[in-house]
Design a protein around this motif. Structure first.
Motif: not given
Length: 136
Positions: A102-113
């Motif tokens: 989940i931490q990795r996925r949140v970081a990826q979402l934040a990077d996209r945003l």
């Protein structure tokens, strides 16, 4: 877990609001223990159902229910499915593994945003919802 992770690691682009399709009604002890052990706040975490108000306010809904968005939601255009195993009822090792996913996925979402169109310096919402604020 996603709410707490997003609150700390992506507050510049995500204002998390967690809500579930079938909430337990409580946050499991191993969830709070895993978050605390990794330095995340467990303050104000709760297990609640997704409401019309939460749905309407969201620009992005992250679906971690395991049910494909086409089956779980009538209007699924703003839903993003994350295939995340539910650790409930398992052991601390699996909770840690799921936390890291989940931490990795949140970081990826934040990077996209962050790399999307120019944004005001205003947080957005995710975990359960994401609201984007564009410069005009």
């Amino acid at each position: 877990m996603a709410e707490s992770i997003a609150r700390r690691d992506a507050a510049d682009v995500i204002e998390p609001c967690s809500a579930g399709l079938t909430p337990l009604g409580f946050v499991p002890a191993l969830t709070t223990q895993t978050l605390s052990a990794n330095g995340y706040s467990i303050e104000s975490l709760c297990s609640t159902p997704i409401t019309h108000a939460v749905w309407d306010a969201a620009d992005i809904v992250i679906n971690m229910s395991g049910i494909p968005k086409q089956s779980a939601f009538i209007d699924y255009r703003k839903v993003e499915d994350w295939d995340v195993q539910d650790p409930y009822g398992t052991d601390p090792v699996l909770y840690q593994t799921i936390y890291e996913d989940i931490q990795r996925r949140v970081a990826q979402l934040a990077d996209r945003l962050r790399s999307a169109a120019p944004l005001k310096n205003v947080p957005t919402k995710s975990g359960g919802k994401v609201t984007r604020h564009h410069e005009k």
